[in-house]
Design a protein around this motif. Structure first.
Motif, PDB file in Angstrom:
ATOM      1  N   MET A   1     -22.721  -7.358  78.297  1.00  0.00           N
ATOM      2  CA  MET A   1     -23.339  -6.196  78.861  1.00  0.00           C
ATOM      3  C   MET A   1     -22.453  -5.706  80.008  1.00  0.00           C
ATOM      4  O   MET A   1     -21.887  -6.492  80.746  1.00  0.00           O
ATOM      5  CB  MET A   1     -24.737  -6.545  79.365  1.00  0.00           C
ATOM      6  N   SER A   2     -22.351  -4.411  80.135  1.00  0.00           N
ATOM      7  CA  SER A   2     -21.561  -3.839  81.223  1.00  0.00           C
ATOM      8  C   SER A   2     -22.310  -2.673  81.843  1.00  0.00           C
ATOM      9  O   SER A   2     -23.236  -2.129  81.258  1.00  0.00           O
ATOM     10  CB  SER A   2     -20.191  -3.374  80.713  1.00  0.00           C
ATOM     11  N   LEU A   3     -21.881  -2.326  83.045  1.00  0.00           N
ATOM     12  CA  LEU A   3     -22.491  -1.225  83.778  1.00  0.00           C
ATOM     13  C   LEU A   3     -21.377  -0.389  84.381  1.00  0.00           C
ATOM     14  O   LEU A   3     -20.483  -0.915  85.035  1.00  0.00           O
ATOM     15  CB  LEU A   3     -23.395  -1.759  84.889  1.00  0.00           C
ATOM     16  N   THR A   4     -21.418   0.920  84.150  1.00  0.00           N
ATOM     17  CA  THR A   4     -20.461   1.838  84.735  1.00  0.00           C
ATOM     18  C   THR A   4     -21.189   2.713  85.737  1.00  0.00           C
ATOM     19  O   THR A   4     -22.169   3.371  85.394  1.00  0.00           O
ATOM     20  CB  THR A   4     -19.813   2.725  83.653  1.00  0.00           C
ATOM     21  N   LEU A   5     -20.738   2.693  86.984  1.00  0.00           N
ATOM     22  CA  LEU A   5     -21.311   3.532  88.032  1.00  0.00           C
ATOM     23  C   LEU A   5     -20.304   4.599  88.418  1.00  0.00           C
ATOM     24  O   LEU A   5     -19.133   4.292  88.652  1.00  0.00           O
ATOM     25  CB  LEU A   5     -21.655   2.698  89.271  1.00  0.00           C
ATOM     26  N   THR A   6     -20.758   5.844  88.479  1.00  0.00           N
ATOM     27  CA  THR A   6     -19.904   6.954  88.886  1.00  0.00           C
ATOM     28  C   THR A   6     -20.633   7.755  89.943  1.00  0.00           C
ATOM     29  O   THR A   6     -21.764   8.180  89.725  1.00  0.00           O
ATOM     30  CB  THR A   6     -19.581   7.869  87.689  1.00  0.00           C
ATOM     31  N   MET A   7     -19.995   7.944  91.077  1.00  0.00           N
ATOM     32  CA  MET A   7     -20.550   8.790  92.132  1.00  0.00           C
ATOM     33  C   MET A   7     -19.782  10.102  92.135  1.00  0.00           C
ATOM     34  O   MET A   7     -18.561  10.103  91.987  1.00  0.00           O
ATOM     35  CB  MET A   7     -20.415   8.110  93.489  1.00  0.00           C
ATOM     36  N   PHE A   8     -20.510  11.213  92.275  1.00  0.00           N
ATOM     37  CA  PHE A   8     -19.833  12.504  92.296  1.00  0.00           C
ATOM     38  C   PHE A   8     -20.577  13.474  93.202  1.00  0.00           C
ATOM     39  O   PHE A   8     -21.764  13.321  93.471  1.00  0.00           O
ATOM     40  CB  PHE A   8     -19.672  13.069  90.878  1.00  0.00           C
ATOM     41  N   GLN A   9     -19.841  14.472  93.670  1.00  0.00           N
ATOM     42  CA  GLN A   9     -20.392  15.484  94.561  1.00  0.00           C
ATOM     43  C   GLN A   9     -19.656  16.794  94.313  1.00  0.00           C
ATOM     44  O   GLN A   9     -18.443  16.815  94.148  1.00  0.00           O
ATOM     45  CB  GLN A   9     -20.237  15.055  96.016  1.00  0.00           C
ATOM     46  N   ASN A  10     -20.386  17.895  94.318  1.00  0.00           N
ATOM     47  CA  ASN A  10     -19.804  19.207  94.136  1.00  0.00           C
ATOM     48  C   ASN A  10     -19.962  19.982  95.442  1.00  0.00           C
ATOM     49  O   ASN A  10     -21.073  20.350  95.819  1.00  0.00           O
ATOM     50  CB  ASN A  10     -20.485  19.941  92.977  1.00  0.00           C
ATOM     51  N   ALA A  11     -18.864  20.182  96.125  1.00  0.00           N
ATOM     52  CA  ALA A  11     -18.868  20.899  97.416  1.00  0.00           C
ATOM     53  C   ALA A  11     -19.822  20.230  98.391  1.00  0.00           C
ATOM     54  O   ALA A  11     -19.683  19.057  98.661  1.00  0.00           O
ATOM     55  CB  ALA A  11     -19.165  22.362  97.217  1.00  0.00           C
ATOM     56  N   ASP A  12     -20.825  20.971  98.876  1.00  0.00           N
ATOM     57  CA  ASP A  12     -21.759  20.426  99.859  1.00  0.00           C
ATOM     58  C   ASP A  12     -23.063  19.936  99.232  1.00  0.00           C
ATOM     59  O   ASP A  12     -24.027  19.651  99.946  1.00  0.00           O
ATOM     60  CB  ASP A  12     -22.080  21.484 100.913  1.00  0.00           C
ATOM     61  N   SER A  13     -23.113  19.839  97.926  1.00  0.00           N
ATOM     62  CA  SER A  13     -24.334  19.370  97.268  1.00  0.00           C
ATOM     63  C   SER A  13     -24.537  17.873  97.518  1.00  0.00           C
ATOM     64  O   SER A  13     -23.612  17.177  97.943  1.00  0.00           O
ATOM     65  CB  SER A  13     -24.260  19.649  95.767  1.00  0.00           C
ATOM     66  N   PRO A  14     -25.741  17.372  97.247  1.00  0.00           N
ATOM     67  CA  PRO A  14     -25.983  15.934  97.451  1.00  0.00           C
ATOM     68  C   PRO A  14     -25.076  15.078  96.567  1.00  0.00           C
ATOM     69  O   PRO A  14     -24.649  15.515  95.494  1.00  0.00           O
ATOM     70  CB  PRO A  14     -27.446  15.756  97.033  1.00  0.00           C
ATOM     71  N   ILE A  15     -24.803  13.889  97.023  1.00  0.00           N
ATOM     72  CA  ILE A  15     -24.021  12.939  96.225  1.00  0.00           C
ATOM     73  C   ILE A  15     -24.902  12.458  95.081  1.00  0.00           C
ATOM     74  O   ILE A  15     -26.059  12.108  95.271  1.00  0.00           O
ATOM     75  CB  ILE A  15     -23.548  11.756  97.088  1.00  0.00           C
ATOM     76  N   ARG A  16     -24.354  12.432  93.895  1.00  0.00           N
ATOM     77  CA  ARG A  16     -25.072  11.988  92.691  1.00  0.00           C
ATOM     78  C   ARG A  16     -24.479  10.674  92.211  1.00  0.00           C
ATOM     79  O   ARG A  16     -23.297  10.402  92.404  1.00  0.00           O
ATOM     80  CB  ARG A  16     -24.948  13.013  91.566  1.00  0.00           C
ATOM     81  N   LEU A  17     -25.316   9.868  91.568  1.00  0.00           N
ATOM     82  CA  LEU A  17     -24.872   8.598  91.003  1.00  0.00           C
ATOM     83  C   LEU A  17     -25.284   8.554  89.543  1.00  0.00           C
ATOM     84  O   LEU A  17     -26.444   8.807  89.207  1.00  0.00           O
ATOM     85  CB  LEU A  17     -25.506   7.417  91.751  1.00  0.00           C
ATOM     86  N   SER A  18     -24.339   8.240  88.690  1.00  0.00           N
ATOM     87  CA  SER A  18     -24.611   8.069  87.268  1.00  0.00           C
ATOM     88  C   SER A  18     -24.425   6.585  86.950  1.00  0.00           C
ATOM     89  O   SER A  18     -23.406   5.997  87.306  1.00  0.00           O
ATOM     90  CB  SER A  18     -23.634   8.911  86.446  1.00  0.00           C
ATOM     91  N   ALA A  19     -25.418   5.985  86.289  1.00  0.00           N
ATOM     92  CA  ALA A  19     -25.342   4.580  85.880  1.00  0.00           C
ATOM     93  C   ALA A  19     -25.511   4.520  84.369  1.00  0.00           C
ATOM     94  O   ALA A  19     -26.512   4.982  83.829  1.00  0.00           O
ATOM     95  CB  ALA A  19     -26.425   3.768  86.576  1.00  0.00           C
ATOM     96  N   ILE A  20     -24.509   3.956  83.694  1.00  0.00           N
ATOM     97  CA  ILE A  20     -24.537   3.870  82.236  1.00  0.00           C
ATOM     98  C   ILE A  20     -24.332   2.420  81.838  1.00  0.00           C
ATOM     99  O   ILE A  20     -23.352   1.783  82.250  1.00  0.00           O
ATOM    100  CB  ILE A  20     -23.433   4.742  81.605  1.00  0.00           C
ATOM    101  N   THR A  21     -25.256   1.886  81.038  1.00  0.00           N
ATOM    102  CA  THR A  21     -25.122   0.511  80.566  1.00  0.00           C
ATOM    103  C   THR A  21     -24.578   0.510  79.151  1.00  0.00           C
ATOM    104  O   THR A  21     -24.751   1.459  78.395  1.00  0.00           O
ATOM    105  CB  THR A  21     -26.484  -0.213  80.567  1.00  0.00           C
TER     106      THR A  21
END
Length: 54
Positions: A1-21
């Motif tokens: 099992m694995s987990l991929t975490l990606t954090m992203f932000q567009n300009a001044d928008s809130p920071i988003r986190l994507s978690a995919i297993t």
């Protein structure tokens, strides 16, 4: 099992986190470890909630 975490932000928008297993299931017709992946995501969610409460 694995987990991929990606954090992203567009300009001044809130920071988003994507978690995919991804699991190691080798089933042809249905995934055997779907519950394990959900549990894995719930663990990540609970950890993030604890961090954000501080």
């Amino acid at each position: 099992m694995s987990l991929t975490l990606t954090m992203f932000q567009n300009a001044d928008s809130p920071i988003r986190l994507s978690a995919i297993t991804a699991g190691g299931s080798q089933a042809v017709f249905f995934k055997v470890n779907t519950l394990g992946e959900e549990s894995f995501l719930n663990d990540v969610k609970n950890l993030l909630e604890e961090i954000l409460e501080e």
